[in-house]
Scaffold this motif. Structure first.
Motif, mmCIF file in Angstrom:
data_model
loop_
_atom_site.group_PDB
_atom_site.id
_atom_site.type_symbol
_atom_site.label_atom_id
_atom_site.label_comp_id
_atom_site.label_asym_id
_atom_site.label_seq_id
_atom_site.Cartn_x
_atom_site.Cartn_y
_atom_site.Cartn_z
ATOM 1 N N ALA A 1 2.568 -12.119 -0.747
ATOM 2 C CA ALA A 1 4.040 -11.757 -0.365
ATOM 3 C C ALA A 1 4.424 -12.415 0.873
ATOM 4 O O ALA A 1 5.680 -12.097 1.341
ATOM 5 C CB ALA A 1 4.039 -10.346 -0.149
ATOM 6 N N ASP A 2 3.880 -13.539 1.329
ATOM 7 C CA ASP A 2 4.435 -14.150 2.412
ATOM 8 C C ASP A 2 5.539 -15.141 1.720
ATOM 9 O O ASP A 2 5.458 -15.411 0.691
ATOM 10 C CB ASP A 2 3.334 -14.945 3.217
ATOM 11 C CG ASP A 2 2.616 -14.209 4.243
ATOM 12 O OD1 ASP A 2 2.948 -13.225 4.579
ATOM 13 O OD2 ASP A 2 1.629 -15.114 4.718
ATOM 14 N N LEU A 3 6.412 -15.685 2.771
ATOM 15 C CA LEU A 3 7.559 -16.605 2.190
ATOM 16 C C LEU A 3 7.271 -17.940 2.922
ATOM 17 O O LEU A 3 6.855 -17.797 4.364
ATOM 18 C CB LEU A 3 8.779 -15.951 2.633
ATOM 19 C CG LEU A 3 9.926 -16.537 1.796
ATOM 20 C CD1 LEU A 3 9.883 -16.087 0.414
ATOM 21 C CD2 LEU A 3 11.322 -15.978 2.259
ATOM 22 N N LEU A 4 7.086 -18.950 2.410
ATOM 23 C CA LEU A 4 6.740 -20.415 3.009
ATOM 24 C C LEU A 4 8.124 -21.210 2.717
ATOM 25 O O LEU A 4 8.666 -21.244 1.606
ATOM 26 C CB LEU A 4 5.551 -20.815 2.038
ATOM 27 C CG LEU A 4 4.291 -19.936 2.322
ATOM 28 C CD1 LEU A 4 3.380 -20.850 1.441
ATOM 29 C CD2 LEU A 4 3.884 -19.511 3.391
ATOM 30 N N GLN B 1 7.267 -18.400 -2.488
ATOM 31 C CA GLN B 1 6.650 -16.955 -2.559
ATOM 32 C C GLN B 1 5.373 -16.847 -2.934
ATOM 33 O O GLN B 1 4.989 -17.249 -4.063
ATOM 34 C CB GLN B 1 7.740 -15.992 -3.209
ATOM 35 C CG GLN B 1 7.160 -14.588 -2.781
ATOM 36 C CD GLN B 1 7.877 -13.819 -3.730
ATOM 37 O OE1 GLN B 1 9.184 -13.866 -3.781
ATOM 38 N NE2 GLN B 1 7.284 -12.668 -4.288
ATOM 39 N N VAL B 2 4.486 -16.515 -1.893
ATOM 40 C CA VAL B 2 2.958 -16.229 -2.234
ATOM 41 C C VAL B 2 2.806 -15.118 -3.181
ATOM 42 O O VAL B 2 3.079 -14.198 -2.893
ATOM 43 C CB VAL B 2 2.253 -16.281 -0.901
ATOM 44 C CG1 VAL B 2 0.692 -16.089 -1.289
ATOM 45 C CG2 VAL B 2 2.305 -17.557 -0.013
ATOM 46 N N VAL B 3 2.089 -15.522 -4.265
ATOM 47 C CA VAL B 3 1.555 -14.315 -5.304
ATOM 48 C C VAL B 3 0.081 -14.073 -4.634
ATOM 49 O O VAL B 3 -0.058 -12.775 -4.860
ATOM 50 C CB VAL B 3 1.781 -14.787 -6.488
ATOM 51 C CG1 VAL B 3 1.141 -13.901 -7.740
ATOM 52 C CG2 VAL B 3 3.087 -14.991 -6.976
ATOM 53 N N SER B 4 -0.678 -15.008 -4.773
ATOM 54 C CA SER B 4 -2.307 -14.825 -4.382
ATOM 55 C C SER B 4 -2.866 -15.953 -3.916
ATOM 56 O O SER B 4 -2.346 -17.021 -3.849
ATOM 57 C CB SER B 4 -2.818 -14.392 -5.726
ATOM 58 O OG SER B 4 -2.923 -15.433 -6.723
ATOM 59 N N VAL B 5 -3.910 -15.592 -3.096
ATOM 60 C CA VAL B 5 -4.640 -16.621 -2.455
ATOM 61 C C VAL B 5 -6.154 -16.521 -3.180
ATOM 62 O O VAL B 5 -6.641 -15.576 -3.365
ATOM 63 C CB VAL B 5 -4.933 -16.403 -0.979
ATOM 64 C CG1 VAL B 5 -5.749 -17.447 -0.333
ATOM 65 C CG2 VAL B 5 -3.648 -16.318 -0.307
ATOM 66 N N ASP B 6 -6.763 -17.514 -3.898
ATOM 67 C CA ASP B 6 -8.006 -17.552 -4.610
ATOM 68 C C ASP B 6 -8.800 -18.396 -3.853
ATOM 69 O O ASP B 6 -9.110 -19.597 -3.622
ATOM 70 C CB ASP B 6 -7.570 -18.244 -5.789
ATOM 71 C CG ASP B 6 -9.003 -17.999 -6.742
ATOM 72 O OD1 ASP B 6 -9.792 -17.663 -6.366
ATOM 73 O OD2 ASP B 6 -9.019 -18.650 -7.829
#
Length: 369
Positions: A60-63, A76-81
């Motif tokens: 949910a971060d915005l880059l 827009q970040v959905v997930s970090v794997d």
């Protein structure tokens, strides 16, 4: 992490079996990964070399991402794997879901793994008029995704947006004051998201969101703005919130009208749909500009200033007519927050309205810019 297998052979790309996080800008697959843990992982696996300044990120971060060609794209970040080596990011960009993988030479490569919103997803079930050809056109309109990212900066998050609306929702509830400074790019990009947050917090009674912009496609698709799809889905699942679709004359636009299921909002919202109101089109007369502004809850001085700035011929008679017509629809006075315990419930039942335009309405619509 909850996954689905993408087998689309439409504008989302050829059929493949890549795992795609479930639809929605926040995904339902949020990882409980703290910024501190991610930063440690970045240094351990060399991910800091791919970012501008070793800034950690989370779902949910915005880059703001720089491409090798020098363009800036909003991701827009959905997930970090962190289970893969090296770690990868899943992000969303203009209706496309991308996987970002660090490159040994620096920067990130991108791989398209899906599209959103998806056929059969929550948003399409709520607004079936978007299905089929319209959804294909929506995805085709975005164009090709960036093939690589040189660096990125974290600029915002959903949590920060929600906290800002909790502290002071004026930006998303009162409309634009005449002569106010121009919105920053970040404020403009998250305006619709902030209005949806304000609705769910009870600070707005009616919100309109452009689902398809076919009358001025060069301006882009508001549905692809940060957080909008996910917040729409959350709003639709919020107790006390209802929605209808509003179709522009000729089918060149489709708007979602969301409203609190209490009078007068549950009467005013469907009334917007009855004449084809569109969120991103300007109403064709002073009467409709004032009517729409009042239903959306904007401050009177901002509504009247906006109409005068367009040379719309605003008169006391028009204002009186709008107020009289609103009272005919419902005698209840709007009370906010609408979700406050013990607040008045609605008596009338909202009906899904068609798309017939009203007299003097051009393309319908009129959300403030």
């Amino acid at each position: 992490m909850s996954l689905l297998m993408s087998t689309s052979a439409t504008a989302c790309g050829r059929a493949h079996n890549s795992p795609v996080p479930r639809t929605g800008p926040f995904g339902r697959a949020r990882l409980a990964l703290s910024h501190v843990k991610l930063r440690r992982y970045e240094y351990r696996h060399g991910l800091h070399a791919a970012t501008a300044d070793s800034v950690a990120t989370a779902p949910a971060d915005l880059l703001y991402a720089k491409t090798p060609a020098g363009a800036t794209e909003t991701l827009q970040v959905v997930s970090v794997d962190s289970s893969s080596s090296p770690a990868t990011l899943t992000v969303q960009w203009k209706g496309q879901t991308l996987r970002l993988s660090p490159r040994s030479e620096g920067g990130w490569s991108t791989e398209k793994i899906g599209c959103y919103p998806a056929e059969g997803g929550e948003l399409l079930r709520a607004f079936p008029a978007m299905s089929g050809r319209l959804l294909l056109e929506l995805h085709e309109h975005a164009g090709p995704a960036p093939t690589a990212v040189s660096s990125w900066d974290r600029v915002h998050s959903l949590g920060e947006l929600e906290a800002a609306a909790t502290a002071d929702a004026t930006l998303w509830t009162e409309g634009t004051r005449p002569g106010a400074p121009e919105k920053t790019p970040l404020q403009a990009a998250t305006l619709t998201a902030g209005e949806l947050v304000a609705l769910m917090q009870g600070k707005r009674g009616v919100v309109i969101v452009q689902l398809w912009n076919g009358f001025e496609p060069a301006r882009g698709q508001p549905l692809f703005e940060p957080y909008v799809v996910g917040l729409l889905e959350r709003a639709l699942a919020t107790p006390g919130v209802r929605a209808v679709t509003s179709t522009a004359p000729g089918g060149v636009g489709l708007t979602a009208v969301l409203f609190a299921d209490k009078e007068p909002f549950n009467v005013w919202g469907p009334h917007l749909a009855s004449f084809g109101c569109q969120a991103n089109a300007v109403a064709g007369s002073a009467y409709y500009k004032v009517l729409i502004g009042k239903i959306l809850g904007y401050a009177d001085e901002n509504i009247y200033g906006y109409v005068r700035s367009l040379g719309g011929g605003l008169t006391p008679a028009i204002i009186s007519q709008v107020e009289a017509d609103l009272k005919k629809l419902s005698k209840a006075k709007p009370k906010l927050p609408w979700n406050r315990e013990g607040s008045r419930g609605g008596k009338k039942t909202a009906q899904a309205a068609g798309g017939a335009p009203g007299a003097g309405q051009q393309k319908g619509g009129g959300k403030r810019k």
